[in-house]
Design a protein around this motif. Sequence first.
Motif, PDB file in Angstrom:
ATOM      1  N   UNK A 482      14.258 -45.922  69.213  1.00 30.71           N
ATOM      2  CA  UNK A 482      15.281 -46.487  70.093  1.00 30.71           C
ATOM      3  C   UNK A 482      14.849 -47.866  70.596  1.00 30.71           C
ATOM      4  N   UNK A 483      13.555 -48.011  70.918  1.00 35.84           N
ATOM      5  CA  UNK A 483      13.036 -49.288  71.419  1.00 35.84           C
ATOM      6  C   UNK A 483      13.033 -50.371  70.348  1.00 35.84           C
ATOM      7  N   UNK A 484      12.918 -49.966  69.092  1.00 33.33           N
ATOM      8  CA  UNK A 484      12.782 -50.955  68.018  1.00 33.33           C
ATOM      9  C   UNK A 484      14.075 -51.188  67.242  1.00 33.33           C
ATOM     10  N   UNK A 485      15.165 -50.596  67.698  1.00 30.48           N
ATOM     11  CA  UNK A 485      16.423 -50.743  66.959  1.00 30.48           C
ATOM     12  C   UNK A 485      16.928 -52.174  66.988  1.00 30.48           C
ATOM     13  N   UNK A 486      16.752 -52.850  68.129  1.00 31.04           N
ATOM     14  CA  UNK A 486      17.215 -54.227  68.261  1.00 31.04           C
ATOM     15  C   UNK A 486      16.145 -55.050  68.969  1.00 31.04           C
ATOM     16  N   UNK A 487      15.955 -56.272  68.505  1.00 34.47           N
ATOM     17  CA  UNK A 487      15.054 -57.203  69.182  1.00 34.47           C
ATOM     18  C   UNK A 487      15.786 -57.841  70.359  1.00 34.47           C
ATOM     19  N   UNK A 488      15.086 -57.980  71.473  1.00 35.80           N
ATOM     20  CA  UNK A 488      15.675 -58.585  72.660  1.00 35.80           C
ATOM     21  C   UNK A 488      15.316 -60.067  72.708  1.00 35.80           C
ATOM     22  N   UNK A 489      16.267 -60.950  72.535  1.00 33.85           N
ATOM     23  CA  UNK A 489      15.946 -62.387  72.558  1.00 33.85           C
ATOM     24  C   UNK A 489      15.227 -62.814  73.825  1.00 33.85           C
ATOM     25  N   UNK A 490      15.526 -62.153  74.960  1.00 37.26           N
ATOM     26  CA  UNK A 490      14.885 -62.535  76.213  1.00 37.26           C
ATOM     27  C   UNK A 490      13.402 -62.252  76.262  1.00 37.26           C
ATOM     28  N   UNK A 491      12.892 -61.444  75.314  1.00 36.63           N
ATOM     29  CA  UNK A 491      11.452 -61.154  75.271  1.00 36.63           C
ATOM     30  C   UNK A 491      10.659 -62.288  74.641  1.00 36.63           C
ATOM     31  N   UNK A 492      11.365 -63.257  74.069  1.00 33.42           N
ATOM     32  CA  UNK A 492      10.702 -64.313  73.290  1.00 33.42           C
ATOM     33  C   UNK A 492      11.094 -65.695  73.793  1.00 33.42           C
ATOM     34  N   UNK A 493      10.257 -66.652  73.483  1.00 33.81           N
ATOM     35  CA  UNK A 493      10.576 -68.063  73.668  1.00 33.81           C
ATOM     36  C   UNK A 493      10.747 -68.686  72.297  1.00 33.81           C
ATOM     37  N   UNK A 494      11.717 -69.593  72.167  1.00 38.72           N
ATOM     38  CA  UNK A 494      12.081 -70.123  70.866  1.00 38.72           C
ATOM     39  C   UNK A 494      11.798 -71.616  70.798  1.00 38.72           C
ATOM     40  N   UNK A 495      11.385 -72.055  69.613  1.00 41.00           N
ATOM     41  CA  UNK A 495      11.246 -73.477  69.323  1.00 41.00           C
ATOM     42  C   UNK A 495      12.258 -73.809  68.229  1.00 41.00           C
ATOM     43  N   UNK A 496      13.097 -74.809  68.527  1.00 42.49           N
ATOM     44  CA  UNK A 496      14.174 -75.150  67.572  1.00 42.49           C
ATOM     45  C   UNK A 496      13.882 -76.458  66.860  1.00 42.49           C
TER      46      UNK A 496
END
Length: 496
Positions: A482-496
């Motif tokens: 259940x925890x790994x079904x979807x990645x939470x974008x808020x858990x990460x920082x992104x470089x574009x």
Amino acid sequence: MTPATSAPAAAPRIAIIGSGFSGIGMAVRLQQSGITSFTIYEAAADIGGTWRDNTYPGAACDVPSHLYSFSFEPNPAWLRSFGGQAEILAYLKHCARKYGVERYVRCNARVAAARFDEARQVWRVEIDANGTREYIEADVVIAASGPLSRPALPRIAGLERFEGKLFHSARWDHTYPFEGKRVAVIGTGASAIQFVPQIQPRVAQLDLFQRTAPWIMPKPDKPVAPGARWLFLHLPLTQRLMRTAIYWQLESRALGFVVNPKLMTLPMKLSRRYLERSVTDPALRAKLTPSYQLGCKRVLLSSDYYRAVSQPNVDVVTVGIREIVADGIVTDDGVQRHADAIICGTGFQVNDVGAPFEVLGIGGADLGAMWLHDGPEAYLGVSVANFPNFFMLAGPNTLLAHNSMIYMIESQVQYIDDCLRVLREQNARTMNLRADVQHDFNARLQKAMQHSVWVTGCRSFYQTRRGKVTALWPGFTFSFRRRTRRARPGDYRFVR
């Protein structure tokens, strides 16, 4: 083969390290998601991971065959309830062929290092290809070599002085003639429990050096009837029902492992009765009786081990080893036991070791050094802060003591695939786990661990020397999924 360096600019260049269940499962999922810009780097000459390496006599799985397999590729032709090494390896190779994974595998290519280039936001991967150093770039690195890929030799004085034959069970020498030899086996874990009954009838004398007696249950292994195999082939629903029933039967055991260890009382009684029925010699039975709570160390399955160690040519030695000399082993009581061969059934390097290869992240963060300092740690066993676009399969705190690792691997494969989706949707080059997310997750995980059977007083490969359990998941596998079904974008920082 599609090397990572030749991927189209719009597609992420992905380096998968390892070709066991994890690497093959990841490759299948990537293709299903329309991603083919990846290469699997395999250090050995063939695919297969653990099931390629562990060819010792009697090597087999301790999870029923119908569950120890990919959910997307059931095998109606399993010959036994518990698959043997050769059958499992054949299944893996079948999956690699059927799903077109083989063309993405590069064998004899050992990854020596992965270093993150902050300026360019890419990974520079160093590869040892038959003694030649190569360097490739990858946008994403997926470490799929697993925790059971590095054999652990015992730290015993004089090991290098032994003049007879010495090898680890994961590096079995099939050319060695056991007949008439005096053989010493160090270790009584999951491997020894399988190969000792196979070599005992062949040797003149077998000295089995045991540090801690394992809890053993009889293994309910039997051939799968031809009629059942026909049914599984022609009515696939029957095999799915079988798989589901096995899953919930095993999953229920988590109640004793992670919810209430007192529930282990009945299994302990059953295991002791099995020992009493199997071993009539009271002195030997005393040696083989565990002194810790069942489940604290790995519970073993065998229906022939007790019979083998009860034979007159076997001596179970519980006195500690002082040193190894040219022609044998000297125990702490000063007794020297001669040996023509020493087999180390001493498991794998899981804790108190660094990463399987050098991994350097942002600011030179050294994954191996971090793990040596406080034990392996990650978020969902997949991501580590300061290592952007670096993912792991079967990483820290994702091994199981009660159910099938393939279930956990498929859960992580789903999570990584979803991370790649998030990267695309964010139009980002990299995603880097937030340190606070990793810290909070592991604080909760270790708090949950305090209710488990694994902290009830024994020492095992589940733990670091300081007693921190970093190998196992302290919960139900369905909660992990259940925890790994979807990645939470808020858990990460992104470089574009």
